[in-house]
Structures are given as C-alpha cells and as structure tokens.
Design an enzyme around this catalytic site. Structure first.
Site, PDB file in Angstrom:
ATOM      1  N   SER A 113       2.840   5.560   1.343  1.00 41.18           N
ATOM      2  CA  SER A 113       3.304   4.415   1.259  1.00 41.18           C
ATOM      3  C   SER A 113       4.014   3.798   2.527  1.00 41.18           C
ATOM      4  O   SER A 113       4.832   4.225   3.075  1.00 41.18           O
ATOM      5  CB  SER A 113       4.521   4.333  -0.006  1.00 41.18           C
ATOM      6  N   HIS A 164      -1.068   3.331   0.549  1.00 43.99           N
ATOM      7  CA  HIS A 164      -0.559   2.805  -0.494  1.00 43.99           C
ATOM      8  C   HIS A 164       0.444   1.488   0.142  1.00 43.99           C
ATOM      9  O   HIS A 164       0.966   1.782   1.107  1.00 43.99           O
ATOM     10  CB  HIS A 164       0.415   3.641  -1.173  1.00 43.99           C
ATOM     11  N   ASP A 208       2.794  -1.707  -0.734  1.00 45.58           N
ATOM     12  CA  ASP A 208       3.849  -2.029  -1.808  1.00 45.58           C
ATOM     13  C   ASP A 208       3.745  -3.575  -1.728  1.00 45.58           C
ATOM     14  O   ASP A 208       4.780  -3.929  -0.844  1.00 45.58           O
ATOM     15  CB  ASP A 208       4.898  -1.378  -1.764  1.00 45.58           C
ATOM     16  N   MET A 225       5.788  -7.276  -3.022  1.00 44.51           N
ATOM     17  CA  MET A 225       6.874  -7.287  -3.942  1.00 44.51           C
ATOM     18  C   MET A 225       7.333  -8.862  -3.585  1.00 44.51           C
ATOM     19  O   MET A 225       6.991  -9.302  -2.675  1.00 44.51           O
ATOM     20  CB  MET A 225       8.214  -6.461  -3.457  1.00 44.51           C
ATOM     21  N   HIS A 274      -0.331  -1.878  -4.465  1.00 37.59           N
ATOM     22  CA  HIS A 274       0.540  -1.778  -5.773  1.00 37.59           C
ATOM     23  C   HIS A 274       1.235  -3.052  -5.769  1.00 37.59           C
ATOM     24  O   HIS A 274       2.154  -3.347  -5.026  1.00 37.59           O
ATOM     25  CB  HIS A 274       1.501  -0.782  -5.459  1.00 37.59           C
ATOM     26  N   MET A 286       3.647  -5.415  -7.172  1.00 40.07           N
ATOM     27  CA  MET A 286       5.009  -5.582  -8.105  1.00 40.07           C
ATOM     28  C   MET A 286       5.565  -7.158  -7.922  1.00 40.07           C
ATOM     29  O   MET A 286       6.457  -7.329  -7.690  1.00 40.07           O
ATOM     30  CB  MET A 286       5.822  -4.742  -7.167  1.00 40.07           C
ATOM     31  N   MET A 311       5.127   5.065 -12.433  1.00 42.08           N
ATOM     32  CA  MET A 311       6.444   5.061 -11.596  1.00 42.08           C
ATOM     33  C   MET A 311       7.339   6.090 -12.202  1.00 42.08           C
ATOM     34  O   MET A 311       7.705   6.303 -13.320  1.00 42.08           O
ATOM     35  CB  MET A 311       7.032   3.732 -11.839  1.00 42.08           C
ATOM     36  N   ASP A 336       4.276   7.602  -8.338  1.00 43.44           N
ATOM     37  CA  ASP A 336       4.852   6.713  -7.174  1.00 43.44           C
ATOM     38  C   ASP A 336       6.451   6.970  -7.298  1.00 43.44           C
ATOM     39  O   ASP A 336       7.026   6.420  -8.270  1.00 43.44           O
ATOM     40  CB  ASP A 336       4.402   5.299  -7.098  1.00 43.44           C
TER      41      ASP A 336
HETATM   42  C1  DX5 Z   1       8.794   1.610  -4.701  1.00 41.94           C
HETATM   43  C2  DX5 Z   1       7.175   1.709  -4.172  1.00 41.94           C
HETATM   44  C3  DX5 Z   1       7.047   3.145  -3.723  1.00 41.94           C
HETATM   45  C4  DX5 Z   1       7.914   3.690  -2.520  1.00 41.94           C
HETATM   46  C5  DX5 Z   1       7.757   5.193  -2.781  1.00 41.94           C
HETATM   47  O1  DX5 Z   1       8.980   0.559  -5.573  1.00 41.94           O
HETATM   48  O2  DX5 Z   1       6.426   1.481  -5.305  1.00 41.94           O
HETATM   49  O3  DX5 Z   1       5.643   3.103  -3.506  1.00 41.94           O
HETATM   50  O4  DX5 Z   1       7.494   3.242  -1.332  1.00 41.94           O
HETATM   51  O5  DX5 Z   1       8.693   5.429  -1.734  1.00 41.94           O
HETATM   52  P1  DX5 Z   1       9.370   7.046  -1.842  1.00 41.94           P
HETATM   53  O6  DX5 Z   1       8.414   8.121  -1.756  1.00 41.94           O
HETATM   54  O7  DX5 Z   1      10.343   7.199  -0.632  1.00 41.94           O
HETATM   55  O8  DX5 Z   1      10.200   7.113  -3.148  1.00 41.94           O
HETATM   56 ZN    ZN Z   2       4.196   1.915  -4.868  1.00 43.34          ZN
END
Ligand code: DX5
Ligand code: ZN
Length: 215
Positions: free
Chosen positions: A7, A32, A34, A36, A65, A67, A136, A174
């Site tokens: 990620s 990956h 993320d 947001m 991903h 969010m 998750m 994840d």
């Molecule tokens: C959290 C993200 C993850 C995050 C994982 O909201 O969706 O992808 O980056 O990070 P670690 O592996 O540090 O928990």
């Molecule tokens: Zn993620």
C-alpha cells in the site's frame, strides 16, 4: 505463493519515483492505492493526478481501493488513470450491482471491500460477479493500525462460500498485515495480502515483500 499488494499510503511521497522503482523490482503482484475523501473515512489521501503519474511509472497492475462515498461516479476516471482493478466499499454503494457492472464495462476487474462490521454473508448474491473481495482487518482510513483478529474467521467463512460454489473470486485482506498476521490469513484462505507499514517502514522493503510472498 501469496500475492502481495504493497500500500503506497505508507511510502515517502517526496520520493515516489524511487518507491515505485522498488515496487517494480520487487516480488509484489500489484500496487495498492488508497483513495480517501474525508467523508467515508476520516482522512484524505491522494487523487487522480497522483494515480495517473504512478501508473505511468509502475510496471505492476494497480489495485485501487476507493474509500469514498458513491464511488460509481468515478469509474471512468479510475479507468483513465490506468487502473487494472477497482475496489469499492459495500457500505458506500446504494446500487452495488450497477457499480460492479459499470466497472467491468469500463474494462477493469471489480472488487468489493467490506468494513470489519459488515458480515461476509451479505455478499452471497453478488459474489459470482466479483473478481475480488477485500476484507478490511482495520477500520479504513489510516495505515499502521492494529490488526482486528476477527478478520481471520471472516476470511475462513468467505473462503468456504467461494469454494462451495467453485468461484474464482480472490480474497484480499488489508490492514495490520505483517508476517504473523499474514501467516494466519493465508492459512485461513487469503490469496492477496495488502501491506503498508510492514513494507515501507522495513529497512529492506523488497525483502519484506518477498517474505510475505513466501507465506
Ligand atoms: C487503510 C488502508 C490500508 C493501509 C494499510 O485504510 O486501506 O491499505 O494503507 O496499512 P497497514 O498495512 O500499515 O495497516
Ligand atoms: Zn487499502
């Protein structure tokens, strides 16, 4: 071999080119990303201009991903960034079936993500339409959180649902993944491990990815 999707959220954003080179040379199966919006989750990360530039340099498929609320609005934007796979949250889509269809029509693989309190059984009627389910194992929004152990049983139950129906849907997990939690998740049936902190805070990130891939 376990597939690993590092990620980028935990990367050094001042040296993204260097981080992506590392990913290109590593055993990672995908990258990956993320996204947001500060509404669906209490944090804001990065958006399309960043993903587009990452895509131009990254040789691995992009696993995006989302969010954000109502992610169906951005299917074409994600595709135009060069993403291979678009993951949307079950909790963020009023018309999930329509969103999944539009992701596939746009030429991407489709994934549904479920928060820690959303039962895997709620996916029964959409499972055969999905290339991936992302479980998750933390509440989404931040890297570096503590692994929620219930994710192991959730992975096991989802594995059973997929195998009973002979589906090819992949299970990705994840949040809070390291060698210990990764081991139990793979034993429970996970195909792909996402890892942020474990990879990017390692002294040798490529070795960290290789170690997860060997689980
Ligand atoms: C959290 C993200 C993850 C995050 C994982 O909201 O969706 O992808 O980056 O990070 P670690 O592996 O540090 O928990
Ligand atoms: Zn993620």
């Amino acid at each position: 071999m376990t597939q690993v999707s590092p990620s980028l959220l935990s990367a050094d954003f001042c040296h993204l080119a260097r981080e992506i080179e590392m990913i290109n040379e590593s055993a990672a199966s995908m990258l990956h990303l993320d996204v947001m919006d500060g509404v669906f989750v209490p944090n804001i990360s990065f958006g399309f201009p960043v993903i587009k530039d990452v895509s131009n340099r990254c040789k691995k498929p992009l696993d995006v991903h989302m969010m954000i609320v109502d992610p169906g609005r951005y299917v074409n934007a994600v595709r135009d960034c060069g993403a291979t796979l678009m993951n949307v949250h079950y909790e963020a889509c009023t018309h999930l079936d329509r969103v999944i269809q539009s992701i596939r029509q746009a030429g991407m693989r489709a994934g549904v993500t479920i928060n820690p309190a959303t039962p895997v059984e709620l996916l029964t009627d959409i499972l055969d339409q999905l290339d991936m389910v992302l479980i998750m194992s933390v509440n989404p929004g931040f890297a570096g959180q503590k692994f929620i152990r219930r994710a192991v049983d959730r992975t096991r139950r989802l594995r059973q649902m997929i195998d009973e129906r002979n589906l090819k849907t992949l299970i990705e997990v994840d949040g809070g993944v390291n060698l210990d939690t990764g081991r139990v998740l793979v034993d429970a049936g996970a195909d792909i491990l996402v890892a942020g902190n474990f990879v990017f805070s390692a002294t040798d990130p490529k070795a960290a990815i290789a170690a997860l891939a060997a689980l």
